[in-house]
Design a protein around this motif. Structure first.
Motif, PDB file in Angstrom:
ATOM      1  N   LEU A 180       5.771  -1.262   0.311  1.00  0.00           N
ATOM      2  CA  LEU A 180       5.739  -0.229  -0.752  1.00  0.00           C
ATOM      3  C   LEU A 180       7.103  -0.331  -1.484  1.00  0.00           C
ATOM      4  CD1 LEU A 180       3.988   2.599   0.982  1.00  0.00           C
ATOM      5  CD2 LEU A 180       3.003   0.890  -0.358  1.00  0.00           C
ATOM      6  N   THR A 181       8.197  -0.967  -0.952  1.00  0.00           N
ATOM      7  CA  THR A 181       9.158  -0.747  -1.938  1.00  0.00           C
ATOM      8  C   THR A 181       9.628  -2.186  -2.435  1.00  0.00           C
ATOM      9  OG1 THR A 181      10.440  -1.357   0.264  1.00  0.00           O
ATOM     10  CG2 THR A 181      10.300   0.993  -0.306  1.00  0.00           C
ATOM     11  N   ASN A 182       8.841  -3.233  -2.297  1.00  0.00           N
ATOM     12  CA  ASN A 182       9.065  -4.564  -2.769  1.00  0.00           C
ATOM     13  C   ASN A 182       8.962  -4.326  -4.363  1.00  0.00           C
ATOM     14  OD1 ASN A 182       8.798  -7.241  -3.544  1.00  0.00           O
ATOM     15  ND2 ASN A 182       7.782  -7.838  -1.679  1.00  0.00           N
ATOM     16  N   PRO A 183      10.080  -4.775  -5.029  1.00  0.00           N
ATOM     17  CA  PRO A 183       9.912  -4.540  -6.266  1.00  0.00           C
ATOM     18  C   PRO A 183       8.887  -5.471  -7.217  1.00  0.00           C
ATOM     19  CG  PRO A 183      11.910  -5.917  -5.647  1.00  0.00           C
ATOM     20  CD  PRO A 183      11.377  -5.424  -4.345  1.00  0.00           C
ATOM     21  N   GLU A 184       8.412  -6.563  -6.461  1.00  0.00           N
ATOM     22  CA  GLU A 184       7.358  -7.401  -6.962  1.00  0.00           C
ATOM     23  C   GLU A 184       5.847  -6.536  -6.823  1.00  0.00           C
ATOM     24  OE1 GLU A 184       7.022 -10.912  -4.837  1.00  0.00           O
ATOM     25  OE2 GLU A 184       9.231 -11.465  -5.385  1.00  0.00           O
ATOM     26  N   HIS A 185       5.746  -5.597  -6.249  1.00  0.00           N
ATOM     27  CA  HIS A 185       4.601  -4.575  -6.314  1.00  0.00           C
ATOM     28  C   HIS A 185       4.650  -3.526  -7.377  1.00  0.00           C
ATOM     29  CE1 HIS A 185       3.914  -6.269  -1.963  1.00  0.00           C
ATOM     30  NE2 HIS A 185       3.857  -7.112  -2.531  1.00  0.00           N
ATOM     31  N   ILE A 186       4.386  -3.766  -8.472  1.00  0.00           N
ATOM     32  CA  ILE A 186       4.385  -2.936  -9.586  1.00  0.00           C
ATOM     33  C   ILE A 186       3.785  -1.647  -9.342  1.00  0.00           C
ATOM     34  CG2 ILE A 186       5.855  -4.586 -10.873  1.00  0.00           C
ATOM     35  CD1 ILE A 186       3.211  -4.841 -12.521  1.00  0.00           C
ATOM     36  N   TRP A 187       2.471  -1.968  -8.611  1.00  0.00           N
ATOM     37  CA  TRP A 187       1.538  -0.863  -8.516  1.00  0.00           C
ATOM     38  C   TRP A 187       2.116   0.162  -7.457  1.00  0.00           C
ATOM     39  CZ3 TRP A 187       0.781  -0.789  -3.362  1.00  0.00           C
ATOM     40  CH2 TRP A 187       1.220  -1.833  -2.534  1.00  0.00           C
ATOM     41  N   SER A 188       2.913   0.026  -6.898  1.00  0.00           N
ATOM     42  CA  SER A 188       3.493   0.989  -5.632  1.00  0.00           C
ATOM     43  C   SER A 188       4.541   1.894  -6.396  1.00  0.00           C
ATOM     44  CB  SER A 188       4.304   0.369  -4.694  1.00  0.00           C
ATOM     45  OG  SER A 188       4.849   1.239  -3.967  1.00  0.00           O
ATOM     46  N   PRO A 189       4.259   3.468  -6.561  1.00  0.00           N
ATOM     47  CA  PRO A 189       5.324   4.180  -7.093  1.00  0.00           C
ATOM     48  C   PRO A 189       6.778   4.170  -6.411  1.00  0.00           C
ATOM     49  CG  PRO A 189       3.724   5.280  -5.555  1.00  0.00           C
ATOM     50  CD  PRO A 189       3.417   3.976  -5.627  1.00  0.00           C
ATOM     51  N   LEU A 190       6.838   3.452  -5.073  1.00  0.00           N
ATOM     52  CA  LEU A 190       7.866   3.532  -4.280  1.00  0.00           C
ATOM     53  C   LEU A 190       8.865   2.078  -4.720  1.00  0.00           C
ATOM     54  CD1 LEU A 190       6.824   5.313  -1.130  1.00  0.00           C
ATOM     55  CD2 LEU A 190       8.165   6.309  -2.952  1.00  0.00           C
TER      56      LEU A 190
END
Length: 846
Positions: free
Chosen positions: A37-47
């Protein structure tokens, strides 16, 4: 505000929060999921955290002592706890008051596991005088240690943080196992003093416990849900007095000058400053804190012996292990000095300009300023790493909300005072007593109502109370005095001075005050027991036990078992209740004695009423030249109904009291006063008194062996005829009998039964038209008046109307049984077990 939400709903909410908290703790040891969830590549995650992608660039990385901090995707447990949960808890306490947080706190919920398992506390908190005197110092020290541990060990060392939380839960359970109640929350929990600081006299939307009716479950006081009935009951064991959970404002004023209170208030402000400043002193910049990198910093434990300060682009050779407590301690000292100087300056200026500011008020206002500054200082930093991730407009709105909320809290709190608190407390008791008077306050107050009047307006109203007799004023004062004594706010010895202003307004003399105290002592002797600790918490603990005890015996009592026998059969349950409420053997013995004495007092009171009704019946039988006149037959019949009701209530009490000598004497007196109605009552198959009463009691109830079940009882009325009307119009008695009869009818006009009132008014008009018409006019002037009484008075004053229809209605209603009784009488007649009702619902408190 949220203190009245049902316990079942709050219980479900606590379960959800506890489950969430336990999941968070488990995630600190093993969490292969949230790292994504904290991976910056996962822009879908609010975290998702963009500082991870910037860590490799020297121009954008987060620097600690001029070195880039390595970053990679991380589990979110610590970030959620420190960045979201802690700031939310602070905001919740400040806005909704401690009462909301205390009812949902997961740690409190887990601390009660020993009680839920049936484990009774091993020690009594009152025996640990050191803890009671010094708990503020202890809690502040634990908070100081906790913040140091947070910076040094647990901010991002996830496994250490998890162990820390588990240790905290075990500690809370251990303290409650030892002392019971909320001993952890009151005496040990570091967050307890944070609540104390941010609540002040009360939270922004907190409830006002001192305005609640007697017996109310207020704020976050301990409570249990009865499994069988679902009823919520108080479960206070008096582990703390004054109790923050029962009345936060009372606790605030009483602890304002307690040793350690200044350290808590002034020192906490220093802790807030020191905690956030240290991140800048350690890293050499504010980006380290505002980025939130400290929630997932790798190898936090490896920094303990590295330089703890970085100033002027160079590290200071003081290990972080020493620099952290040094910084926090220094800020606490500076804060205490500054706030103490502010307090002294305000005190000097008040004296210089002769401002009417009490010494405790000076302290209160300086405390309030400290809370205001601490709250705003906290939210300059607290939760800021998460807030800075939001759009700029949301950040500005949040900043405005913090300032608005804190400013409004300071505005409301600044004007509070101990005198105002006491005044409001008395005013609400006065309001409740005034509502009991048979007066139409809407007519007196215009479009306003008692609920809208301010304390000073209520005092003026009480001083010039229209349409109120001295008896009404005494009744109001007695109610206020009894509530105030029962609340534990005053002792009987200082009650004269405490209620002096109200006493003068109601025109109550000192002699009347002491007479009322004496009457209260007869009715509720525990209120005036000089050896008892009259704190609200202790009073609540004993009353809760008394009610539980009454409920425990109610089933056996209803089956006809005497009180001593019921006590013996429930001894095991009694021991469980004693442990739950920490009732000593001496207290239990005194409570049982009081319960029996109160039974005796109730029986004596009922016997006095029975004797009065008997004298009324004799007057109506012996002083009337035409005893067959229907209106007097109606009055005699209604009085006999009251005698029967009183007799049934006394019989119930005699069963409860067993076969003591005093009980046998009561039975004998009952038999004499009720000799006309007892025989048929005792041999009634429906009530089965022969089986329920012991042989000795049954014998004492029949002093005249010549009486049988065929003795005269209530006789039905005959229909009204023309001859009856003639008899009514010719009623005449000698002057002495007329005076006695008139006095009786005037007394009966004050009866709560509207049929007795109407019949008495009718008879009074026939006997003495001038006096009867004056009483009719007075009754019509009342706003709260039964329709039958109003109609009777109106018809009797209008001589053009026939009064025969009114008499017919009175006779018809008198023959309809209990349907004509007042609401309070109906419930008693329907059950015909007043003693048992008192025993179950009021713990034998009259």
């Amino acid at each position: 505000m949220l203190s009245q939400i049902s316990e079942s709903k709050m219980h479900c909410l606590r379960w959800m929060l506890v489950i969430g908290w336990l999941i968070l703790i488990l995630s600190l040891f093993y969490d292969p999921i949230s790292v994504h969830l904290t991976n910056p590549e996962h822009i879908w995650s609010p975290l998702s955290d963009r500082i991870v992608s910037l860590a490799d660039d020297p121009n954008t990385c987060i620097r600690i002592q001029d070195e880039c901090l390595p970053e990679q995707p991380y589990p979110i447990g610590a970030r959620i706890f420190w960045g979201m949960i802690v700031p939310s808890a602070i905001m919740l306490v400040f806005v909704f008051g401690h009462e909301t947080w205390r009812r949902i706190c997961p740690l409190y919920f887990l601390s009660q596991i020993p009680r839920a398992l049936g484990l009774q506390s091993k020690l009594k908190i009152e025996n640990n005088q050191w803890l009671q005197r010094n708990h503020l110092y202890l809690q502040f020290s634990l908070l100081f240690i906790g913040l140091n541990c947070r910076i040094l060990l647990i901010n991002s060392a996830r496994s250490v943080f998890g162990l820390f939380l588990i240790l905290t839960i075990i500690s809370a359970m251990a303290v409650v196992y030892l002392y019971g109640g909320r001993s952890w929350c009151h005496y040990v929990c570091p967050f307890g003093i944070v609540q104390m600081v941010f609540t002040g006299p009360r939270g922004l939307l907190g409830s006002e416990a001192h305005k609640s009716p007697p017996g109310s479950i207020t704020q976050s006081m301990c409570r249990i849900v009865e499994p069988t009935t679902g009823e919520v009951k108080a479960a206070c064991i008096s582990c703390k007095s004054p109790c923050f959970d029962i009345d936060a404002e009372k606790a605030y004023w009483e602890q304002l000058t307690k040793p350690g209170r200044k350290l808590v208030q002034y020192g906490y402000l220093g802790l807030v400053w020191g905690y956030f400043i240290y991140y800048w002193l350690y890293a050499g910049n504010f980006n380290y804190y505002f980025s939130g990198a400290w929630t997932h910093e790798e190898n936090q434990l490896a920094t303990l012996f590295k330089p703890g300060f970085y100033l002027f682009n160079r590290g200071i050779a003081i290990p972080k292990l020493i620099a952290t407590p040094l910084t926090l301690g220094f800020c606490i000292v500076i804060s205490c000095l500054l706030c103490s100087q502010l307090e002294q300056t305000y005190r000097n200026q008040s004296q210089k300009y002769q401002l009417a500011v009490a010494q405790e008020q000076v302290l209160h206002r300086v405390f309030s300023v400290c809370t205001f500054v601490a709250f705003n200082s906290f939210f300059i930093y607290g939760g800021r790493p998460e807030i800075l991730r939001l759009p700029l407009i949301v950040q500005l709105m949040f900043n405005a909300l913090v300032v608005l909320v804190s400013s409004f809290w300071l505005y409301r709190t600044w004007v509070r005072s101990l005198q105002q608190y006491k005044r409001e407390s008395i005013a609400d008791k006065l309001r409740r007593q005034l509502k009991k008077l048979p007066l139409d306050f809407r007519q007196i107050l215009g479009h306003s109502s008692l609920d809208r009047l301010k304390p000073e307006q209520l005092e003026v109203l009480a001083q010039a109370l229209p349409q109120a007799t001295q008896q009404d004023r005494v009744r109001v004062y007695q109610g206020v005095l009894q509530e105030t004594l029962a609340s534990g706010n005053i002792q009987p010895a200082n009650s004269l001075l405490f209620l002096q202003q109200l006493r003068q307004q109601l025109k109550i003399s000192e002699a009347e005050h002491y007479q009322i105290l004496g009457e209260l002592g007869l009715e509720t002797s525990s209120l005036l027991d000089s050896h008892q600790n009259f704190t609200p918490e202790n009073y609540l603990r004993i009353e809760s036990y008394r009610l539980e005890l009454a409920s425990l015996f109610s089933v056996l009592v209803e089956s006809g078992k005497p009180f001593p026998e019921a006590l013996e059969q429930q001894r095991q349950q009694l021991l469980i209740l004693q442990k739950r409420y920490q009732i000593s053997k001496a207290e239990n013995r005194q409570i049982l004695v009081d319960m029996w004495e109160q039974l005796h007092a109730i029986a004596e009171s009922l016997l006095a009423s029975l004797q009065l009704e008997s004298s009324h019946y004799q007057i109506l039988s012996n002083h009337i030249s035409q005893p067959q006149a229907p209106v007097f037959a109606v009055l005699r019949s209604l009085i006999q109904q009251k005698q029967q009701l009183l007799t049934i209530q006394i019989l119930d009490l005699l069963i409860l009291m067993g076969e003591e000598q005093a009980t046998l004497q009561l039975a004998k007196r009952t038999g004499i006063l009720s000799h006309k109605i007892l025989p048929k009552l005792l041999y009634s198959k429906s009530e089965q008194w022969q089986k329920r009463l012991s042989p000795s009691l049954f014998q004492q109830l029949q002093p005249d062996q010549g009486l049988t079940s065929q003795s005269a009882t209530i006789q039905p009325h005959q229909d009204l005829s023309k001859s009856d009307t003639q008899i009514i119009s010719k009623i005449s008695v000698d002057s002495e009998s007329a005076e006695i009869l008139t006095d009786l009818l005037l007394q009966l006009l004050q009866d709560t039964n509207p049929v007795i009132q109407a019949a008495s008014l009718y008879a009074l008009v026939q006997l003495n038209y001038q006096q009867g018409s004056e009483q009719a006019k007075r009754l019509i002037a009342r706003s709260k008046l039964d329709d039958l009484v109003r109609e009777t008075a109106t018809v009797l004053l209008d001589q053009s109307q026939s009064s025969v229809s009114i008499l017919n209605k009175i006779i018809s209603l008198s023959q309809s049984g209990v349907n004509h009784l007042a609401p309070s009488q109906k419930s008693k007649v329907k059950s015909q077990k007043l003693g048992v009702q008192e025993f179950r619902s009021q713990g034998l408190k009259k």
